[in-house]
Enzyme design. Structure first.
Site, PDB file in Angstrom:
ATOM      1  N   GLY A  51      -8.700  -2.327 -12.140  1.00  0.00           N
ATOM      2  CA  GLY A  51      -7.929  -1.212 -12.880  1.00  0.00           C
ATOM      3  C   GLY A  51      -7.786  -0.180 -12.011  1.00  0.00           C
ATOM      4  N   ASP A  85      -3.082   0.554  -4.882  1.00  0.00           N
ATOM      5  CA  ASP A  85      -4.494   1.392  -5.105  1.00  0.00           C
ATOM      6  C   ASP A  85      -5.103   1.348  -3.988  1.00  0.00           C
ATOM      7  OD1 ASP A  85      -4.134   1.185  -7.762  1.00  0.00           O
ATOM      8  OD2 ASP A  85      -5.005  -0.730  -8.411  1.00  0.00           O
ATOM      9  N   VAL A 121      -1.647  -7.940  -4.474  1.00  0.00           N
ATOM     10  CA  VAL A 121      -2.246  -7.296  -5.526  1.00  0.00           C
ATOM     11  C   VAL A 121      -3.254  -6.079  -5.210  1.00  0.00           C
ATOM     12  CG1 VAL A 121      -4.403  -7.960  -7.328  1.00  0.00           C
ATOM     13  CG2 VAL A 121      -2.328  -9.222  -7.114  1.00  0.00           C
ATOM     14  N   GLY A 156       7.102   0.718   4.349  1.00  0.00           N
ATOM     15  CA  GLY A 156       5.956   1.898   4.388  1.00  0.00           C
ATOM     16  C   GLY A 156       6.252   2.601   3.111  1.00  0.00           C
ATOM     17  N   ASN A 178      -9.967   0.437  -8.291  1.00  0.00           N
ATOM     18  CA  ASN A 178      -9.703  -0.177  -7.249  1.00  0.00           C
ATOM     19  C   ASN A 178      -9.563   0.835  -6.015  1.00  0.00           C
ATOM     20  OD1 ASN A 178      -9.230  -2.943  -8.150  1.00  0.00           O
ATOM     21  ND2 ASN A 178      -7.101  -2.612  -8.741  1.00  0.00           N
ATOM     22  N   ALA A 213     -10.296  -3.416 -16.322  1.00  0.00           N
ATOM     23  CA  ALA A 213     -10.327  -4.743 -16.345  1.00  0.00           C
ATOM     24  C   ALA A 213     -11.319  -5.480 -15.524  1.00  0.00           C
ATOM     25  CB  ALA A 213      -8.961  -5.350 -16.325  1.00  0.00           C
TER      26      ALA A 213
END
Length: 314
Positions: A39, A258, A254, A231, A43, A12
């Protein structure tokens, strides 16, 4: 360092902007958006690059937006294997309400894939596999790609490379049912783990028990369960470990997962054992939540947080 290939079938263009307040029925005037290649796999490659490593990103690109995404990937310094995806590459939008700090994330599904295109993608991935390296399959699958796609990738790799899968929904359920023989590493968050277990996982021991259960059933050689600010937990045949996240101020979550995968895989590729790589992943995720919107992490933040994230046996 062994080579790394990331796979992103549903990338994206990530747009992120701020508004003072989110209210229905009126025009919301946003700030100038930040634009990033996004995506799961992309990432992961971005995080690896930020942390001083390099990877190759297999990316499905479609239409005019696919061309724009390719330019963003190149600008990020990431080597790319481009594959012709259907329709237009999707966009995603993250809006931060500055009056409250809340984030609103709007994710489009992506264009549907045909079985023929799935088979063509597997053939192209086959040619891109780094012998003796690591492959990361991360993020959502576009419509039309079957839930057993991770199994297809695993069968394709055989013993040529290690596979880490970080997914959710039907693909994760298929994996947990034992749908992928010889899967090397499986990562999920605590909400996804609770869904598989059928009940919330209370505390580190219960989380580690469930991860060990998946390992003993042969779901994966190594299972990682993220526990948010607490964690992450890792289990394999040798034991179980917990890396506690450093206390940091949450700015944006966000891309934290990733970034964890990028830091973890980079450490593994540099020869670190899984429990040391776990600490790298947790430090990377903590660094990621300190940045705004889709920025991922800063290397100096990661390096300063790493000493406080040492993994300990459970």
């Amino acid at each position: 360092m062994i080579p790394i290939l990331t796979l992103t079938l549903n990338p994206a263009i990530d747009l992120a902007a701020d508004v003072p307040e989110v209210r229905p029925g009126i025009k919301l005037r946003c700030t100038e958006p930040r634009v990033d290649p996004g995506g799961g796999g992309l990432n992961v490659s971005r995080a690896i690059r930020i942390l001083g490593g390099q990877s190759t990103a297999f990316v499905a690109l479609g239409g005019n937006l696919g061309g724009r995404l390719a330019a963003l990937v190149a600008a990020a310094g990431i080597e790319m294997v481009a594959f012709a995806g259907p329709g237009e590459t999707r966009e995603s939008l993250t809006v931060t309400e500055t009056s409250t700090g809340q984030q609103f994330r709007f994710m489009l599904p992506g264009a549907p894939w045909s079985r023929t295109r799935v088979e063509a993608a597997l053939a192209r991935i086959d040619r891109a596999v780094p012998e003796g390296g690591m492959v990361v399959l991360s993020g959502s699958l576009p419509p039309g790609v079957p839930a057993d796609f991770p199994a297809m990738v695993s069968n394709l790799l055989g013993q040529r490379a290690k596979l880490l899968v970080d997914t959710s929904g039907a693909p994760l359920a298929h994996l947990a049912a034992g749908g992928v023989p010889d899967l090397d590493i499986l990562r999920m968050d605590d909400t996804e783990a609770a869904s598989l277990a059928g009940h919330p996982l209370e505390g580190l021991t219960e989380t580690a028990d469930f991860a060990s259960h998946l390992v003993s059933r042969g779901v994966a050689e190594c299972v990682i369960i993220a526990r948010g600010p607490d964690g992450s937990v890792l289990a394999d045949a040798r034991g179980r470990w917990h890396s506690r996240s450093a206390p940091v101020a949450l700015v944006s979550a966000v891309g934290a997962g990733d970034t964890f995968v990028g830091a973890f895989v980079l450490a593994m590729a540099r020869g670190e054992p899984p429990e040391v790589a776990l600490a790298h992943g947790v430090a990377g995720a903590a660094a990621a939540v300190m940045t705004e919107a889709t920025e991922l992490c800063h290397r100096n933040d990661f390096e300063s947080l790493l000493p406080s994230c040492t993994a300990v046996p459970i």
